[in-house]
Design an enzyme around this catalytic site. Structure first.
Site, mmCIF file in Angstrom:
data_model
loop_
_atom_site.group_PDB
_atom_site.id
_atom_site.type_symbol
_atom_site.label_atom_id
_atom_site.label_comp_id
_atom_site.label_asym_id
_atom_site.label_seq_id
_atom_site.Cartn_x
_atom_site.Cartn_y
_atom_site.Cartn_z
ATOM 1 N N LYS A 174 0.840 -1.248 0.091
ATOM 2 C CA LYS A 174 0.071 0.065 0.028
ATOM 3 C C LYS A 174 0.840 1.423 0.001
ATOM 4 C CE LYS A 174 -2.318 -1.548 3.548
ATOM 5 N NZ LYS A 174 -3.422 -1.926 4.624
ATOM 6 N N ASP A 209 -5.779 -5.312 11.319
ATOM 7 C CA ASP A 209 -7.121 -4.894 11.447
ATOM 8 C C ASP A 209 -8.501 -5.816 11.168
ATOM 9 O OD1 ASP A 209 -6.680 -5.526 8.712
ATOM 10 O OD2 ASP A 209 -7.056 -3.375 7.815
#
Ligand code: ADP
Ligand code: MG
Length: 475
Positions: A174, A209
């Site tokens: 990312k 997450d």
């Protein structure tokens, strides 16, 4: 599969041969994105086999990383805990006051991470994070409350977890690419920065997450058994029987179950069973990580727009869309955003005005016919539906692995694709019905757990801190 496009053109004088060719080409594209119930069954079987491999040994395609999180929150957890979220565009620092019964209060602050920090030395990034945490606790007055604040660190990159608050970075993703970080323990690096900067905060937990999302929802709804991210990327975590995690070497644990972070985005990198199209292959070939994260590339928000763009351009090149005329905007990689697809898919106006606006004003296509717009809409719907049906396959594989087909199952989900893509939830439910049948399919409920990972990280920090105190005999 024929969608009744011709009905839009009653009374419009267009060459019927053109319309027919457009309809035929569209039908073929839609077929490419169709995932039959039979194919879904094969995908679930393959998923189950990959999951077992991941549970048995390290370095499997579906990594199945033990999270060291055991037991469920009771809802009685109380106290003030910090959470730190690194992995998106912004760094988020939060303070959660856990009030019990699933209730909480939160203060949060976002900090922008510059590209320079994202690609510089890891020490600079850690110093920056330490400054942000220092600034937050000072402004918030939290530093005067407790001598040693406990923090849950959500770090959404692939990490080989070695303890509840220890983990080695496997690789950056990312857009992050800091030097001196891969292969190192990210908690140690950050805790050192806290020490350097005299920030009196202890990192009690390192949290993915997906695991955070699961725990956050379980705080209020203890029956939650799975957490799924359907946002920029996709991944999932669920409760697994410890004795099924054959590769576990962490010794005895007081609970029977442990949360496993699947890292399911890499499922079927070998390309055995996923129904890849030429549009997917093009996207993959041109991506920065070819032949990796193949499942993720068919499902998540970072990629859906690009798949649709590839399909549309193929129709343009065959002179079957926009009269063969594209635009510099539409020609640009990644420029057709997944959010546009949401808007187009939900455009029910007679003239498809919203679609026209996106195509002509945003994407700068010189002119579009109603047939063009209808074709674009159908392609967007099909790409979204395929993503939802593939997500359903992953969820079904977990339910099957848990041995709970036909039992009530609650899945917590976070991410803009799930939250905003029209019909995504319905398409997932339909997918589960196709796999399990009407009755068993309807036992699965989905719940939005927006930004749950912060709360989850705070709860896990609390649980970890309590366990450490118990162990030290001070409780
Ligand atoms: P993150 O995963 O970074 O926490 P989000 O859950 O908001 O963030 O997901 C961001 C992704 O969702 C982006 O890839 C974006 O393309 C996509 N997205 C943003 N808005 C929408 C929307 N309205 N419909 C579908 N996808 C969207
Ligand atoms: Mg998010």
């Amino acid at each position: 599969m024929t969608v009744g496009l011709a009905s839009h053109f009653a009374g419009v004088s267009l060459d019927p041969n053109d319309l027919k060719a457009q309809q035929k080409a569209l039908d073929l594209v839609l077929q490419d994105f169709d995932v039959s119930a039979e194919r879904m069954g094969a995908i679930v079987d393959q998923f189950n086999s990959e999951m077992r491999k991941g549970l048995a040994a390290p370095k499997a395609t579906v990594a199945m990383i033990p999270s060291f999180v055991t037991g469920k929150p009771t809802g009685e957890e109380t106290g003030r805990y910090l959470a730190l979220d690194l992995g998106g565009t912004n760094l988020r620092v939060c303070e959660f006051s856990l009030l019990g019964q699933g209730e909480y209060k939160v203060h949060q602050q976002k900090y922008v991470i510059s590209d320079e920090l994202k690609t510089g030395d890891m020490r600079n990034l850690c110093d920056f994070i330490a400054d942000c945490v220092d600034n937050f606790v000072t402004e918030n007055g939290s530093d005067s409350l407790e001598s040693n604040l406990q923090l849950g660190f959500t770090f959404s990159f692939p990490v080989l977890q070695t303890e509840i608050n220890r983990g080695t970075l496997i690789q950056w993703t990312k857009g992050f690419n800091c030097t001196n970080a891969v292969g190192k323990d990210v908690v140690v690096l950050l805790q050192d920065a806290f020490l350097r900067k005299n920030v009196n905060v202890h990192i009690a937990a390192l949290v993915n997450d997906t695991v955070g999302t699961l725990m956050a929802h379980a705080y209020k709804y203890p029956e939650t058994s799975m957490g799924v991210i359907l946002g920029t990327g996709t991944n999932a975590a669920y409760y697994e029987k410890l004795n099924s995690i054959k590769k576990w070497e962490g010794g005895a644990v007081a609970f029977d179950d442990m949360v496993v972070n699947m890292e399911w985005g890499a499922f079927d990198n070998e390309r055995r069973v996923l129904p890849l199209t030429i549009y997917d292959n093009k996207l993959d070939r041109e991506s920065i990580n070819p032949r990796q994260q193949i499942f993720e590339k068919m499902i998540s928000g970072m990629y859906l727009g690009e798949i649709a763009r590839n399909a549309l351009l193929q129709l343009v090149d065959r002179l079957l869309l926009f009269k063969g005329v594209s635009s510099p905007e539409l020609n640009k990689q990644w420029c057709f955003e997944t959010a546009y697809m949401s808007a187009i898919s939900s455009d029910t106006s007679e003239d498809l005005e919203e679609t026209q606006h996106i195509l002509e004003a945003v994407m700068q296509i010189p002119s579009t016919s109603l047939m063009d717009r209808e074709m674009v809409k159908q392609v967007c719907i099909a790409v979204g539906r395929r993503a939802a049906r593939l997500s359903a396959c992953g969820i079904a594989a977990v339910i099957s692995q848990q041995g709970s087909i036909g039992q009530d199952t609650l899945v917590a989900i976070d991410g803009s694709v799930y939250e905003f893509y029209p019909n995504f939830e319905n398409d997932m439910t339909q997918g589960l019905t196709d796999l399990f049948g009407e009755k068993d399919g309807s036992c699965v409920r989905f719940a939005l757990a927006r930004d749950g990972s912060g709360l989850g990280a705070a709860i896990i920090a609390m649980m970890s801190h309590k366990a450490a105190k118990l162990k030290a005999g001070s409780l």
